[in-house]
Design an enzyme around this catalytic site. Structure first.
Site, short mmCIF file in Angstrom:
data_model
loop_
_atom_site.label_atom_id
_atom_site.label_comp_id
_atom_site.label_asym_id
_atom_site.label_seq_id
_atom_site.Cartn_x
_atom_site.Cartn_y
_atom_site.Cartn_z
N HIS A 253 4.60 -15.61 -2.94
CA HIS A 253 4.74 -15.63 -4.41
C HIS A 253 5.68 -16.72 -4.97
O HIS A 253 6.71 -16.44 -5.55
CB HIS A 253 5.15 -14.27 -4.95
CG HIS A 253 6.21 -13.54 -4.17
ND1 HIS A 253 7.40 -14.11 -3.79
CD2 HIS A 253 6.23 -12.27 -3.69
CE1 HIS A 253 8.10 -13.20 -3.13
NE2 HIS A 253 7.42 -12.10 -3.04
N ASP B 188 0.36 -9.54 -4.75
CA ASP B 188 1.64 -8.82 -4.72
C ASP B 188 1.50 -7.49 -5.46
O ASP B 188 2.40 -7.04 -6.18
CB ASP B 188 2.78 -9.66 -5.33
CG ASP B 188 4.16 -9.10 -4.96
OD1 ASP B 188 4.23 -8.12 -4.19
OD2 ASP B 188 5.17 -9.63 -5.45
N LEU C 221 0.82 -1.22 0.00
CA LEU C 221 0.00 0.00 0.00
C LEU C 221 0.85 1.26 0.00
O LEU C 221 0.33 2.36 -0.17
CB LEU C 221 -0.96 -0.01 1.19
CG LEU C 221 -2.11 -1.02 1.09
CD1 LEU C 221 -2.98 -1.01 2.34
CD2 LEU C 221 -2.98 -0.74 -0.15
#
Lengths: 311, 428
Positions: free
Chosen positions: B232, B305, B64
């Site tokens: 990931h 991601d 963010l």
């Protein structure tokens, strides 16, 4: 009469064999012009070419500039040392400014692969010519090498060419591999495993680690420059060892064909990858490469910018 | 406050059910789910015939950028992007400036998140300053509200420190989220090492830079008994290692990004810096292994991601451009278009990996649709098509290789804890 269709020259990978042959044929005519008492034609009179060299270069830059001048183009030069790149201007702004000066073509060299595509996709009017982008391609070098081989060996089909040295970081190797394989040449790459990029065989070349095997019976031996930093980065244990295993000496030439051509894109590390006795021998066509470079670049400008009046 | 959703196609991975249902929400809680409800006295009625009703999506891996890089994204804009893309909750990574290694930063994020249209959960740092030298105050971070720990892009290279972090996490019962990368092996790399890196002359990152660290981290989890979550996952070898570890009882979960499921290193061919991500887009064999791993449950979750970067940073040369692409607004539609519509994965599998399982891994509310549960749900219209464009995106950044693509399916309503936060693209 064949017609050239592309706006840019960025890679030999993208060209088809006919296009490569077309450039080579055109180069012949310009090669003749260079032998005239006044080797200059009005082909690009009134056209402007910007040479953007973001990475230091002497011979490629001189060669491009000479080609431009022989064609009567106006030229402007740009190098980061004397420019606003150091003041934080982005690459795109720099180039847009240059294009706003109404350039017809931009010759670009950059250490980052893909920069010529970046410019081609964002500049509306200029033709982009790649003068070397990182380890990606150096198409005019590939073309001048192939032209030089043709001049001496008459055809590429079936020609055995060994490229020796730092293949991993070499744009010259990549452009030669694409160009030669498309024309039917048999390309070998010879290097220690550390200096070969992964899956290089998928580009259609034969891979050798041993010099004696790799250059056995070859028609052309293309020797690449060994950057001394490779030792610091542990790609090779030492320059001394590299010279012993891969350095081209007169003695090692016995493995190749009797009439082997020795080529080098320059600048040479004499006594490292290439011994002076070989570089200065009758086998060497290194200086012809330099002369042909100007002719190839003239042909490229002529085709891409659609110039007239060169006969 | 009563909301009635009529005739929506319910997909609930909690119960494994699918089918047309009416749903009644009263005061923020789901009270009834039935094939046909006779109720008519609702304050709001949503006609959802032909549309999917799914649990609000939960993203375990969002950047963010706030605090520190509010020019790229803020908690508010990231949250808006989230509800546009069907999310009801985001877990934000701690690679902020300052990083989330102190309770005060967690409090700042929570305070900012109060005006956001969805739930924001913070992930705390494993080590102070993400420097890999000393443990952060993990206990105090948990008290402040973090839901897990990660040093994200700076993997803890010191195996002893990571062992200590894992052992200490047993006290807190929160997972460690591990970005697995041997930074020496990946040095200077900008894309997957293979045929295409050779063709393009770009320095490669071998799969082994990830797989080797996955292996180490699994061994440490085996040693300590800690719960770890592999971030990931990008390559076949990692999937194999995780499979083996799961079978032998290691407490490991794993996530994959939509872009690793959808794209390969071939996408780099035009030097689009929006394809530059870390871990890099891998080979087609890797992509197939990830899909298989997801279907077989070796990979548990799909996480975005989401990594916003300014165009001024991304519109540069491939070597220098930062890693990362955005994902919140695109992920579900892109996966639906390219994997569900083509029959590669089922709608239930996708929804489960993006809501139910993420909730379980991080012990979060949501991810289920049953009477008595808080009403966080999203309604997806699979029939509409839309064009991914700068103007369409709520995120402050638009770094995605999907720009210009036409995708199928859009979220038309998002309800977070009983409140309608997005309706036909309008965010409330």
């Amino acid at each position: 009469m064949k017609k050239w269709k592309r706006k840019h020259l960025i890679s030999l990978r993208e060209l088809n064999p006919e296009e490569i042959e077309f450039i080579l044929e055109t180069t012949h005519s310009f090669r003749e012009i260079l032998e005239r008492p006044i080797p200059k034609v009005p082909t690009l009179r009134g056209r402007t070419v910007a040479n953007l060299f973001f990475e230091p270069s002497t011979r490629t830059r001189m060669s491009f500039e000479l080609a431009e001048k022989r064609l009567s183009a106006d030229t402007v030069n740009f190098s980061p040392g004397s420019s606003s790149v150091l003041k934080g201007e982005t690459l795109l702004d720099t180039v847009k400014n240059i294009e706003a000066m109404k350039t017809d073509a931009v010759v670009v060299r950059h250490s980052s692969p893909g920069i010529p595509y970046f410019l081609a996709s964002r500049l509306l009017h200029s033709t982009i010519i790649n003068a070397g982008d990182g380890a990606h391609e150096h198409p005019t070098q590939g073309l001048l090498d192939i032209f030089t081989m043709l001049e001496r060996k008459k055809k590429i089909k079936g020609l055995k060419v060994a490229i020796v040295g730092d293949i991993r970081f070499s744009r010259v190797a990549r452009s030669n591999i694409w160009g030669l394989t498309k024309l039917g040449g048999e390309v070998r790459v010879v290097a220690p495993p550390t200096l070969l990029p992964p899956n290089i065989e998928k580009l259609g070349v034969k891979v050798f680690h041993s010099l004696s095997e790799g250059i056995k019976d070859v028609d052309v031996l293309m020797v690449l420059r060994l950057q001394r930093e490779r030792q610091k980065e542990s790609f090779i244990p030492s320059v001394r060892e590299y010279r012993k295993l891969y350095g081209i000496t007169l003695d090692k030439l016995k493995w190749a064909k009797d009439d082997v051509l020795i080529m080098h894109p320059g600048p040479i590390n004499r006594g490292v990858e290439l011994d002076p006795e070989v570089a200065d021998s009758p086998y060497s066509v290194i200086l012809s490469q330099v002369t042909n470079g100007v002719a190839v670049r003239m042909a490229v400008f002529y085709l891409l910018l659609g110039g007239e009046g060169w006969e | 406050m009563r909301i009635l959703i009529r005739k929506g196609y319910l997909i609930d991975p909690g119960n494994g059910t699918e089918g047309e249902r009416d749903i009644l929400i009263e005061d923020g809680v789901i009270t009834k789910i039935e094939p046909s409800l006779k109720e008519h006295k609702a304050d709001t009625t949503i006609e959802a015939k032909g549309k999917w009703v799914i649990p609000g999506l939960i993203d375990l891996h969002t950047h963010l950028r706030e605090p520190g890089r509010e020019d790229e994204e803020t908690i508010y804009t990231g949250a808006r992007a989230g509800v546009k893309g069907g999310y009801a909750a985001l877990c934000c990574m701690p690679n902020t400036e300052p990083p989330i290694d102190d309770p005060s930063v967690v409090e700042l994020i929570q305070q900012k998140a109060r005006s956001a249209p969805l739930k924001v959960y913070a992930i705390g740092c494993i080590s102070r300053k993400r420097a890999g030298k000393a443990l952060s105050e993990m206990g105090l971070l948990k008290e402040a509200g973090v839901v897990g720990f990660s040093d994200d892009g700076e993997p803890v290279m010191d195996s002893l420190l990571l062992r200590r972090a894992m052992e200490y996490s047993l006290l807190l019962d929160l997972p460690l989220i591990l970005h697995c990368e041997d930074k020496r092996l990946s040095l200077n790399g900008v894309m997957h090492e293979g045929y295409y890196s050779t063709l393009l002359g770009l320095p490669g990152i071998p799969s082994e830079a990830e797989a080797g660290m996955v292996k180490r981290d699994l061994e440490l989890a085996r040693l300590t008994g800690a719960k770890i979550h592999i971030a990931h996952v990008s390559c076949q070898r990692s999937v194999e290692y995780i499979r083996e570890a799961k079978e032998s009882g290691v407490k490991v979960t794993a996530e994959v990004t939509p872009h690793h499921l959808l794209l390969t290193d071939k996408a780099v061919l035009n030097f689009d810096t929006n394809t530059k991500v870390n871990p890099p887009l891998r080979s087609e064999e890797d992509r197939q292994a990830l899909l298989k791993g997801l279907k077989e449950g070796v990979i548990d979750a799909i996480s975005t991601d989401h990594a916003p970067h300014l165009s001024t940073e991304k519109e540069y040369d491939f070597l220098e451009a930062p890693f990362g692409m955005i994902g919140l607004e695109i992920s579900f539609s892109a996966l639906f278009t390219q994997l569900v519509e083509t029959g590669n994965i089922s709608a239930l599998e996708m929804v489960k990996a993006m809501s139910f399982t993420p909730a379980k891994i991080f012990h979060l509310p949501g991810g289920e649709l049953s009477p008595g549960k808080l009403a966080s749900l999203s309604i997806f219209n699979p029939k509409v098509e839309w064009l991914v464009s700068k103007d369409e995106l709520e995120s402050l950044s638009y770094n995605t290789p999907f720009l210009g693509n036409r995708l199928k399916g859009k979220f038309e309503w998002v309800i977070v804890e009983g409140k309608i936060v997005q309706e036909k693209g309008r965010i409330k």
